[in-house]
Enzyme design. Structure first.
Site, mmCIF file in Angstrom:
data_model
loop_
_atom_site.group_PDB
_atom_site.id
_atom_site.type_symbol
_atom_site.label_atom_id
_atom_site.label_comp_id
_atom_site.label_asym_id
_atom_site.label_seq_id
_atom_site.Cartn_x
_atom_site.Cartn_y
_atom_site.Cartn_z
ATOM 1 N N ASP A 1 0.855 -1.188 0.000
ATOM 2 C CA ASP A 1 0.000 0.000 0.000
ATOM 3 C C ASP A 1 0.889 1.236 0.000
ATOM 4 O OD1 ASP A 1 0.886 0.440 2.600
ATOM 5 O OD2 ASP A 1 -1.055 0.100 3.549
ATOM 6 N N ASP B 1 -4.710 -6.886 8.848
ATOM 7 C CA ASP B 1 -3.302 -6.737 9.211
ATOM 8 C C ASP B 1 -3.206 -6.030 10.552
ATOM 9 O OD1 ASP B 1 -2.398 -3.668 8.797
ATOM 10 O OD2 ASP B 1 -3.868 -4.187 7.251
#
Length: 460
Positions: A150, A306
């Protein structure tokens, strides 16, 4: 006053954004390490890592049959494999990254299903940036399971716009060999609600452009469309659009500091629009207070998440640093290194409580006492007395540490744990002291969390 202090914290964050300064903004201010009388009284009754899951009677989401996976974010969690714990000395000639190891290189099997690398951490300094670009993300991480990438929205949270362009990020994911690549988002949290509409629309615009260019460019990684919002309805609208644009993998961002009840409401709003072939990721969210949260999230459509919280509690929590498979939580034994530049040492010396030589002697005596106790050569009361001597003369959390240390020394949980870390380190794993002990204890915590997480997801 309090208002001025909060303004100073925010101004400091704007000058130099760091994770800790971010937490200072979004969390109530508290002085790390200091505890109240109530905490002292309740220290012996610490809550379990996982309580018995509550009954869940609601019908599961249509994608419930898809596996739920745990990704751990990269925070440069590496250790020196040849560290000398007796001498507190690193391997001579050690080269950063090249001669250090990740948790998955220590354990027989990784204690997570994938890794998450943010662009801001990949490009943290010229050496790391060059290595990752030359080697590719899998070879750099020495990891053959899925890796998600990301943009690291936290790193530009104070900026008007993200510092990246969509095609640039698409090429970055492809060139480095990521399995999953997340669209460019902009965090919406209470501290920035004044621009929430702008960030919401910008995140939507970027996500649409991301999948259109991904489709046209024939990129090989799986695109992940991220949704930001500030209410169940705004998240739902964003997810509906992502699915309409063709995403098979969507993610919810900006929820890391959100209460579990509020996250559940958002998921309850989003779940009805998910089909059986859709994956849903939660960024920065892993909950354990009640024990049933992750199972509940799964039933509401979450297929991946996560979090590094279990690893980082090993050194960031005031009194919960070591987890056990049966749900226990323990404080680590704080034996801080004594060196001239240490803030704690400077404070003690300035107050003329003890000399540097006296502190150094107490430090070595504490280490020796803990090791002798571990071998059965020293009794508990003597060990506690030696271990707490610096706390006693400094008048620093003496009563609390006495309770916490007695519990961990009586139970000796490191002797009961079968993980590679505890088998190899023994009592050193429970000593709060330096990166190579503290991160290894974090690796142990991740092992415990992942094992319990997998067990909780098994059918009743």
């Amino acid at each position: 006053d309090r208002r001025q202090r909060q303004m100073c914290i925010r101004d400091s964050f704007l000058r130099m954004p760091t994770p800790q300064r971010f937490l200072d903004i979004v969390s109530p201010f508290r002085q790390p390490g200091r505890v109240s009388i109530a905490q002292v009284r309740s220290a012996a009754a610490q809550t379990s890592l996982f309580a018995t899951p509550k009954g869940l009677d609601s019908k599961p989401a249509r994608n419930y049959e898809r596996p739920m996976r745990y990704f751990i974010p990269d925070w440069e969690d590496l250790v020196d494999p040849g560290y000398d714990f007796a001498a507190d000395a690193p391997t001579k000639g050690r080269v950063k990254y090249r001669d250090e190891v990740y948790a998955h290189e220590i354990f027989k099997e990784p204690n997570y299903d994938g890794l998450l690398f943010s662009k801001s951490t990949v490009e943290d300094g010229p050496q790391k940036t060059r290595l990752v670009r030359d080697m590719g993300i899998h070879r750099f991480a020495r990891f053959n399971k899925p890796i998600m990438g990301d943009c690291g929205a936290f790193s530009y949270i104070t900026s008007e716009n993200p510092p990246y362009q969509t095609r640039e990020i698409l090429d970055y994911y492809e060139d480095l060999g990521f399995n999953y690549g997340v669209s460019i988002d902009h965090l919406i949290i209470p501290a920035f609600y004044s621009v929430k509409e702008y960030r919401y629309n910008l995140t939507r615009k970027n996500a649409r452009e991301f999948i259109e260019l991904h489709r046209a460019g024939g990129y090989s990684f799986v695109p992940v469309g991220v949704a930001q919002g500030w209410s169940p309805e705004t998240y739902k609208r964003a997810v509906i659009e992502l699915l309409d644009w063709g995403y098979q993998y969507v993610a919810l961002g900006g929820l890391a500091r959100t209460k579990t009840e509020e996250i559940s409401k958002i998921l309850e709003a989003v779940e009805p629009v998910l089909s059986q072939d859709i994956d849903l990721h939660l960024f920065g969210v892993a909950r354990d207070r009640e024990g049933s949260e992750m199972r509940h999230f799964r039933r509401l459509g979450v297929t991946s998440f996560d979090s590094a919280s279990y690893l980082r509690r090993a050194w960031m929590s005031a009194n919960t640093n070591y987890f056990t498979e049966d749900g226990g939580r323990y404080a680590a034994l704080r034996i801080s290194p004594v060196y001239p530049s240490s803030p704690r040492v400077k404070s003690i010396l300035a107050d003329e409580i003890a000399t540097f030589e006296q502190l150094k002697k107490l430090e070595q005596q504490a280490l020796r006492a803990v090791r002798e106790y571990d071998k059965g050569r020293l009794d508990l009361e003597t060990t506690l007395e030696v271990l707490l001597e610096i706390d006693k003369i400094e008048e620093y959390n003496y009563e609390l540490h006495k309770i916490l240390y007695r519990k961990v020394l009586e139970d000796q949980p490191w002797k009961k744990c079968p993980c590679e870390i505890c088998r190899n380190l023994g009592v050193e794993v429970i000593i709060f002291r330096g990166n190579d002990r503290n991160r290894r204890r974090g690796f142990h915590n991740t092992y415990v969390f992942y094992k319990r997480f997998r067990e909780l997801l098994e059918p009743n």
